[in-house]
Design a protein around this motif. Structure first.
Motif, PDB file in Angstrom:
ATOM      1  N   ILE A 111       1.036  -1.064  -0.095  1.00  0.00           N
ATOM      2  CA  ILE A 111      -0.095  -0.031  -0.154  1.00  0.00           C
ATOM      3  C   ILE A 111       0.781   1.280  -0.085  1.00  0.00           C
ATOM      4  CG2 ILE A 111      -1.760   0.983   0.984  1.00  0.00           C
ATOM      5  CD1 ILE A 111      -1.150  -2.189   2.583  1.00  0.00           C
ATOM      6  N   ASN A 112       0.493   2.215  -0.830  1.00  0.00           N
ATOM      7  CA  ASN A 112       1.287   3.452  -0.822  1.00  0.00           C
ATOM      8  C   ASN A 112       0.325   4.578  -0.943  1.00  0.00           C
ATOM      9  OD1 ASN A 112       2.837   5.725  -0.883  1.00  0.00           O
ATOM     10  ND2 ASN A 112       3.796   5.069  -2.805  1.00  0.00           N
ATOM     11  N   CYS A 113       0.050   5.391   0.226  1.00  0.00           N
ATOM     12  CA  CYS A 113      -0.566   6.673   0.386  1.00  0.00           C
ATOM     13  C   CYS A 113       0.198   7.880   0.749  1.00  0.00           C
ATOM     14  CB  CYS A 113      -1.709   6.509   1.429  1.00  0.00           C
ATOM     15  SG  CYS A 113      -3.111   5.429   1.083  1.00  0.00           S
ATOM     16  N   ALA A 114       1.606   7.740   0.371  1.00  0.00           N
ATOM     17  CA  ALA A 114       2.528   8.647   0.970  1.00  0.00           C
ATOM     18  C   ALA A 114       3.028   9.545  -0.362  1.00  0.00           C
ATOM     19  CB  ALA A 114       3.697   7.999   1.551  1.00  0.00           C
ATOM     20  N   ARG A 115       3.976   9.087  -1.243  1.00  0.00           N
ATOM     21  CA  ARG A 115       4.415   9.851  -2.281  1.00  0.00           C
ATOM     22  C   ARG A 115       4.692   8.723  -3.681  1.00  0.00           C
ATOM     23  NH1 ARG A 115       2.902  13.486   0.342  1.00  0.00           N
ATOM     24  NH2 ARG A 115       3.792  15.366   0.846  1.00  0.00           N
ATOM     25  N   GLY A 116       4.236   9.256  -4.553  1.00  0.00           N
ATOM     26  CA  GLY A 116       4.334   8.296  -5.733  1.00  0.00           C
ATOM     27  C   GLY A 116       6.045   8.046  -5.998  1.00  0.00           C
ATOM     28  N   GLY A 117       6.515   6.997  -6.354  1.00  0.00           N
ATOM     29  CA  GLY A 117       7.953   6.899  -6.544  1.00  0.00           C
ATOM     30  C   GLY A 117       8.622   6.127  -5.581  1.00  0.00           C
ATOM     31  N   ILE A 118       7.900   5.951  -4.215  1.00  0.00           N
ATOM     32  CA  ILE A 118       8.766   5.203  -3.238  1.00  0.00           C
ATOM     33  C   ILE A 118       8.528   3.621  -3.911  1.00  0.00           C
ATOM     34  CG2 ILE A 118       8.401   4.532  -0.901  1.00  0.00           C
ATOM     35  CD1 ILE A 118       7.413   7.185  -0.088  1.00  0.00           C
ATOM     36  N   TYR A 119       7.515   3.474  -4.489  1.00  0.00           N
ATOM     37  CA  TYR A 119       7.404   2.082  -5.058  1.00  0.00           C
ATOM     38  C   TYR A 119       7.613   2.036  -6.536  1.00  0.00           C
ATOM     39  CZ  TYR A 119       4.822   0.347  -0.913  1.00  0.00           C
ATOM     40  OH  TYR A 119       4.340  -0.175   0.232  1.00  0.00           O
ATOM     41  N   ASP A 120       8.694   1.095  -7.184  1.00  0.00           N
ATOM     42  CA  ASP A 120       8.872   0.982  -8.666  1.00  0.00           C
ATOM     43  C   ASP A 120       7.570   0.453  -9.250  1.00  0.00           C
ATOM     44  OD1 ASP A 120       9.507   0.299 -11.146  1.00  0.00           O
ATOM     45  OD2 ASP A 120      11.632  -0.442 -10.486  1.00  0.00           O
ATOM     46  N   GLU A 121       6.764   1.275  -9.841  1.00  0.00           N
ATOM     47  CA  GLU A 121       5.133   0.543 -10.344  1.00  0.00           C
ATOM     48  C   GLU A 121       5.638  -0.376 -11.624  1.00  0.00           C
ATOM     49  OE1 GLU A 121       2.599   3.566 -11.898  1.00  0.00           O
ATOM     50  OE2 GLU A 121       2.653   4.609  -9.789  1.00  0.00           O
ATOM     51  N   ALA A 122       6.724  -0.259 -12.276  1.00  0.00           N
ATOM     52  CA  ALA A 122       7.123  -1.417 -13.215  1.00  0.00           C
ATOM     53  C   ALA A 122       7.259  -2.707 -12.744  1.00  0.00           C
ATOM     54  CB  ALA A 122       8.215  -0.862 -14.290  1.00  0.00           C
ATOM     55  N   ALA A 123       8.234  -2.538 -11.628  1.00  0.00           N
ATOM     56  CA  ALA A 123       8.581  -3.889 -10.642  1.00  0.00           C
ATOM     57  C   ALA A 123       7.384  -4.203 -10.014  1.00  0.00           C
ATOM     58  CB  ALA A 123       9.607  -3.362  -9.792  1.00  0.00           C
ATOM     59  N   LEU A 124       6.513  -3.490  -9.657  1.00  0.00           N
ATOM     60  CA  LEU A 124       5.277  -4.109  -8.901  1.00  0.00           C
ATOM     61  C   LEU A 124       4.257  -4.791 -10.023  1.00  0.00           C
ATOM     62  CD1 LEU A 124       3.828  -1.197  -6.727  1.00  0.00           C
ATOM     63  CD2 LEU A 124       5.406  -3.192  -6.153  1.00  0.00           C
ATOM     64  N   ALA A 125       4.287  -4.480 -11.202  1.00  0.00           N
ATOM     65  CA  ALA A 125       3.434  -5.030 -12.285  1.00  0.00           C
ATOM     66  C   ALA A 125       4.158  -6.434 -12.681  1.00  0.00           C
ATOM     67  CB  ALA A 125       3.394  -4.104 -13.285  1.00  0.00           C
ATOM     68  N   GLU A 126       5.502  -6.497 -12.670  1.00  0.00           N
ATOM     69  CA  GLU A 126       6.064  -7.594 -13.222  1.00  0.00           C
ATOM     70  C   GLU A 126       6.075  -8.512 -11.946  1.00  0.00           C
ATOM     71  OE1 GLU A 126       7.502  -8.770 -15.859  1.00  0.00           O
ATOM     72  OE2 GLU A 126       6.696  -6.823 -16.590  1.00  0.00           O
ATOM     73  N   GLY A 127       5.948  -8.093 -10.575  1.00  0.00           N
ATOM     74  CA  GLY A 127       5.751  -9.046  -9.385  1.00  0.00           C
ATOM     75  C   GLY A 127       4.437  -9.668  -9.339  1.00  0.00           C
ATOM     76  N   LEU A 128       3.431  -8.933  -9.889  1.00  0.00           N
ATOM     77  CA  LEU A 128       2.133  -9.484 -10.015  1.00  0.00           C
ATOM     78  C   LEU A 128       1.913 -10.441 -10.961  1.00  0.00           C
ATOM     79  CD1 LEU A 128       0.064  -6.059  -9.304  1.00  0.00           C
ATOM     80  CD2 LEU A 128      -0.157  -7.905  -7.688  1.00  0.00           C
TER      81      LEU A 128
END
Length: 539
Positions: free
Chosen positions: A229-246
């Protein structure tokens, strides 16, 4: 009579307070841009804004009567604070107003993701009744990892505790004792929690240290089926990496309210199974907007009526004469704080500052605040300055102590620092050479003289021949130049410490190579402000 311009829509409760403010007039002018915005702002003593308007350098500079801007909210990214400081404009924010709403939204996203709320509702809209397709996960009994234990992180922790979750937290400025009181198991770094958590939420600012904090490497070591979960600031999670992880089934879900670029209508995560996203709604509640509006009006009217400054993000509460006389030592204290933060602050419980020589006869509270700013500024979501740094440090259970010793010793004045944590301790001493040259003159009991600027490579080693040459070769192979070197030692052939000022940040492989030397026991790279660079509140 002071006048105020309201630049973004503001809750009626805030406007009612402006109506009631004796001796202050106001106008609401929303949607202004360019020349219209610049001209309008220049005509008022104070301004209140949210995130809609952009107060850039060209808006804030030039002939203007503007004295203060208050952001009804936490983030001040839409205000050029350096330009405001140079123009003599105080910038204030309302850091507490949206805490609960943002924490609630993080919990709401976690639950919606766990129970597939959004896709289940969509299936009903599409005329399907498919209960088997939306088997959920219970949060009770699961482990929630929280990165960042500030106001919002702690509010999330309290709510997760009520949901019977187990809590693991990371915050370099939260003491283990304080975390234990709150029912949070404190870990030394984010990597330690990743294999253990079922859910991970982040509540930190976006800095170079937190950008892509969770990427492919971190996902590889996470517990299979973890949700983020991220409600802080965009960019703390690497969105492309999250997509690949899913896609690979390594993580089970992602819930986002913030994005690297906003507005965001296109992300690799949108539409993927297990994902729930919202358009930055963390503070979008009537209660939060009322609170930040009321707080913003109270801050601005107090400043315009009495000169009181609270929640300032760009200026110290310090008169000009005192500032001028202490400027060099404020810079020194700030740099010592940055150095202390870079050494190893995890589990920090106490900081003692000892002012020696002529400084011992001065009011040193502002110097202690400058140290606290340096210590915290890369780890806090809030904007820091001399006004709020100490209280934020103490909120994390870290004791901050001043001591004084009028004996001058080798320097007319010096600042000594002692850091205590659960497993280690450090000492350092700084002094000013000439009029304004900050120097490190002692670290962990070793005397030396090192510049306090740019990149520093600090390493502890045995005092044997060839150490410096070996390290220099390693750095040279990595394309990193040594600008200056200082070495302190106990005795010939004994323990020693070296501080190298280098022209750039070495790759981790170079640091690992330094550590691999049989005579070197510790090595650390710390980044300090460049020579002559002062923080905005001091410049």
């Amino acid at each position: 009579m002071p006048s105020v311009i309201v630049l973004d829509p503001l809750a009626q409760e805030g406007l009612d307070l402006l109506d009631a403010a004796e001796g202050i007039t106001y106008e609401v002018r929303t949607g202004l841009k360019g020349d219209d915005l610049r001209e309008a702002v220049s005509q008022f003593d104070g301004a209140i804004c949210r995130s809609g308007v952009k107060l850039t350098s060209d808006v804030l500079t030039g002939k203007s009567k503007l004295k203060a801007v208050v952001r009804a909210g936490v983030g001040t990214d839409n205000i050029d604070k350096d330009a405001a400081t140079k123009a003599g404009v105080v910038v204030m924010n309302t850091p507490a107003g949206n805490t609960i709403s943002t924490a609630e939204h993080a919990i709401a996203l976690m639950l919606a993701m766990s129970r597939s709320i959004a896709p289940a509702y969509q299936s009903l809209i599409e005329g399907r009744w498919d209960r088997k397709a939306f088997m959920g996960a219970q949060v009770a009994g699961k482990t929630l990892g929280i990165v960042g234990l500030g106001r919002i992180g702690l509010a999330v922790a309290a709510r997760a505790k009520a949901l019977e979750m187990d809590l693991i937290g990371y915050d370099p400025f939260m003491s283990a004792e304080r975390a234990k009181q709150l029912g949070i198991e404190l870990v030394e770094n984010v990597a330690d929690m990743l294999p253990r958590v079922d859910y991970l939420t982040v509540h930190t600012p976006l800095t170079e240290e937190t950008r892509n904090l969770i990427s492919t490497e971190q996902i590889e070591v996470m517990k299979p089926g973890a949700r983020l979960i991220n409600c802080a600031r965009g960019g703390i999670y690497d969105e492309a990496a999250l997509a690949e992880g899913l896609k690979a089934g390594k993580i089970a879900g992602v819930a986002l309210d913030v994005y690297p670029d906003e507005p965001c209508t296109d992300s690799p995560l949108f539409g993927m199974p297990g994902v729930v996203c919202t358009p930055h709604l963390g503070a979008s509640t009537e209660e939060a907007q009322t609170q930040v509006a009321v707080e913003a009006v109270e801050l601005l009217t107090a400043y315009l009526s009495t000169g009181a400054i609270r929640c300032a993000v760009n200026v110290p509460s310090l008169d000009p004469q005192t500032l001028a006389s202490l400027r060099s030592y404020l810079d020194l204290a700030h740099r010592l704080g940055r150095l202390a933060a870079g050494l190893d602050p995890s589990g920090l419980t106490k900081c003692q500052l000892t002012y020696r020589g002529e400084l011992a006869e001065r009011d040193t509270k502002v110097l202690t605040s400058a140290f606290a700013v340096g210590l915290l500024e890369d780890a806090m979501p809030e904007s820091l300055n001399l006004v709020n740094a100490e209280s934020l440090l103490r909120d994390r259970g870290i004791e901050l102590v001043e001591a004084k010793n009028s004996h001058q010793g080798a320097f007319r004045s010096a600042i000594g620092v002692e850091l205590a944590s659960a497993g280690s301790s450090h000492t350092m001493t700084g002094a000013i050479l000439g009029a304004d040259m900050p120097r490190l003159v002692e670290i962990d009991g070793y005397r030396l003289e090192s510049f306090l600027d740019g990149f520093l490579l600090l390493f502890k080693h045995k005092d044997v021949p060839g150490i410096i040459g070996s390290v220099g070769t390693t750095l040279g192979d990595a394309g990193v130049n040594i600008a200056q070197m200082a070495v302190g030692r106990e005795a010939q052939g004994g323990e020693a410490v070296a501080v190298l000022n280098i022209d750039g940040e070495p790759p981790q492989s170079a640091v690992d190579a330094v550590l691999a030397h049989e005579a070197i026991t510790k090595a650390k790279v710390v980044r300090l402000p460049a020579a002559g660079t002062l923080p905005s509140w001091l410049g």
